[in-house]
Scaffold this motif. Structure first.
Motif, PDB file in Angstrom:
ATOM      1  N   GLY A 125      26.345 -23.046 -18.629  1.00 18.54           N
ATOM      2  CA  GLY A 125      26.821 -23.887 -17.887  1.00 18.54           C
ATOM      3  C   GLY A 125      25.744 -25.077 -17.288  1.00 18.54           C
ATOM      4  N   PRO A 126      26.262 -25.643 -16.473  1.00 22.15           N
ATOM      5  CA  PRO A 126      25.528 -26.905 -15.990  1.00 22.15           C
ATOM      6  C   PRO A 126      24.356 -26.466 -14.929  1.00 22.15           C
ATOM      7  CG  PRO A 126      27.547 -26.881 -14.598  1.00 22.15           C
ATOM      8  CD  PRO A 126      27.515 -25.909 -15.652  1.00 22.15           C
ATOM      9  N   PHE A 127      23.335 -27.386 -14.764  1.00 23.95           N
ATOM     10  CA  PHE A 127      22.182 -26.912 -13.611  1.00 23.95           C
ATOM     11  C   PHE A 127      22.524 -28.094 -12.445  1.00 23.95           C
ATOM     12  CE2 PHE A 127      20.835 -25.829 -17.735  1.00 23.95           C
ATOM     13  CZ  PHE A 127      20.028 -24.334 -17.582  1.00 23.95           C
ATOM     14  N   ASP A 128      22.179 -27.295 -11.171  1.00 25.37           N
ATOM     15  CA  ASP A 128      22.319 -28.188 -10.127  1.00 25.37           C
ATOM     16  C   ASP A 128      21.292 -29.156 -10.190  1.00 25.37           C
ATOM     17  OD1 ASP A 128      24.339 -26.602  -9.342  1.00 25.37           O
ATOM     18  OD2 ASP A 128      22.978 -25.048  -8.365  1.00 25.37           O
ATOM     19  N   ARG A 166      18.272 -37.742 -17.199  1.00 23.87           N
ATOM     20  CA  ARG A 166      19.140 -37.167 -18.271  1.00 23.87           C
ATOM     21  C   ARG A 166      19.393 -38.531 -19.274  1.00 23.87           C
ATOM     22  NH1 ARG A 166      24.747 -36.621 -19.746  1.00 23.87           N
ATOM     23  NH2 ARG A 166      24.951 -34.606 -20.781  1.00 23.87           N
ATOM     24  N   ASP A 169      22.676 -35.271 -24.287  1.00 21.42           N
ATOM     25  CA  ASP A 169      23.437 -34.183 -24.086  1.00 21.42           C
ATOM     26  C   ASP A 169      22.328 -32.836 -23.914  1.00 21.42           C
ATOM     27  OD1 ASP A 169      24.890 -31.653 -23.544  1.00 21.42           O
ATOM     28  OD2 ASP A 169      25.918 -31.788 -25.642  1.00 21.42           O
ATOM     29  N   GLY A 170      21.728 -32.512 -22.720  1.00 18.97           N
ATOM     30  CA  GLY A 170      21.018 -31.618 -22.447  1.00 18.97           C
ATOM     31  C   GLY A 170      19.489 -31.801 -22.815  1.00 18.97           C
ATOM     32  N   TYR A 172      16.432 -34.356 -21.124  1.00 22.55           N
ATOM     33  CA  TYR A 172      15.828 -35.213 -20.139  1.00 22.55           C
ATOM     34  C   TYR A 172      14.577 -35.526 -20.288  1.00 22.55           C
ATOM     35  CZ  TYR A 172      19.472 -32.323 -17.862  1.00 22.55           C
ATOM     36  OH  TYR A 172      20.751 -31.732 -17.625  1.00 22.55           O
ATOM     37  N   VAL A 205      20.017 -23.225 -10.854  1.00 20.00           N
ATOM     38  CA  VAL A 205      21.339 -22.857 -10.733  1.00 20.00           C
ATOM     39  C   VAL A 205      21.133 -22.095  -9.373  1.00 20.00           C
ATOM     40  CG1 VAL A 205      23.102 -21.779 -11.447  1.00 20.00           C
ATOM     41  CG2 VAL A 205      21.518 -22.889 -13.146  1.00 20.00           C
TER      42      VAL A 205
END
Length: 271
Positions: A125-128, A166, A169-170, A172, A205
């Motif tokens: 899932g995503p990260f905050d 970012r 996709d994924g 940074y 997260v």
């Protein structure tokens, strides 16, 4: 406890700080308290280990953390160490003197620029939020005066944030300078030379910090580090904790496929 490079280096640094704190504060009660935290740290390497991973480790098995807030976990130990370290500048000694904290200056002309790339693969899932930090430490402790009465030497440290953006996709990216801090005679005992300890990616997260450090030698030698994390850990977010993962996905054994990875690399950018 897993004997990979992160756990070993992190434990070494934390033990070193705690030993200095024990000497600085003095007193049998304080020394005993710090020693107890060292022993707890040695027995607990991760917040949410899998059953298979604890069984696969050779030698004495780490104590399994049961998730009970009353049971000291790795984050609690880190917070305790951080609290003790933060109190050092306020400590007064028997002769009325206090430990001096240097006014760390920035290098007005840094040249050692590195691009930090963080790549996440297979996250459930995503990260905050995604953050980066660089930890610096004075390498030559001879430039630091001994603490009055106790005779301990505590090398100055400084943590500097890295802005990670970012870019895919994924993926940074951010920048850091290895020579960001000014080498200077801060204590009148010769020039103190700052050194990079590690550049780290911290992906959050809720209350969980998935931490992946790139230590000095790998950073300067163009190598990368990859850490693997359990999907089950990603879903267990009710408690504050730091998850340092594993250097080898196979450590999760039966749950090896239910993992994701964070890779951190650095590339020097010449003028």
């Amino acid at each position: 406890m897993s004997r990979d490079i992160y756990d070993e280096a992190n434990a070494h640094l934390l033990r070193s700080d705690l030993a200095s704190i024990a000497r600085l504060l003095s007193g049998e009660a304080c020394t005993t308290h710090v020693r107890q935290w060292q022993q707890l740290m040695d027995r607990q390497s991760r917040s949410v280990p899998t059953q298979s991973s604890t069984q696969s480790l050779p030698g004495p098995q780490p104590t399994r953390w049961d998730g009970n807030p009353k049971t000291p976990g790795p984050e609690t130990m880190h917070r305790t160490a951080a609290l003790l370290v933060s109190l050092l500048p306020l400590i007064s000694f028997a002769d009325g003197t206090a430990m001096n904290k240097p006014d760390v200056k920035l290098n007005p002309h840094p040249r050692m620029r590195y691009e930090i790339t963080v790549q996440v693969e297979g996250a459930p899932g995503p990260f905050d939020r995604v953050e980066g930090v660089v930890d610096y430490r004075v390498a030559n402790e001879a430039c630091v005066p001994l603490t009055p009465v106790t005779g301990a030497t505590v090398a100055p440290e400084k943590r500097v944030p890295i802005a990670l953006t970012r870019t895919g996709d994924g993926v940074y990216k951010g920048e850091m300078f290895a020579d960001l801090l000014q080498d200077e005679d801060y204590f009148g005992k010769g020039v103190c030379h700052w050194s990079v300890v590690a550049a780290s990616a911290n992906l959050f997260v809720k209350k969980v910090d998935f931490s992946a450090p790139l230590f000095r030698d790998d950073l300067f030698n163009g190598k990368y580090t990859t850490r693997y994390y359990s999907n089950r850990s990603y879903a267990t977010t009710q408690l504050d904790r730091i998850d340092v993962g594993e250097a080898d996905r196979a450590q999760y054994q039966d749950e090896a496929r239910a993992t994701f990875s964070i890779t951190v690399r650095a590339e020097e950018k010449r003028p």
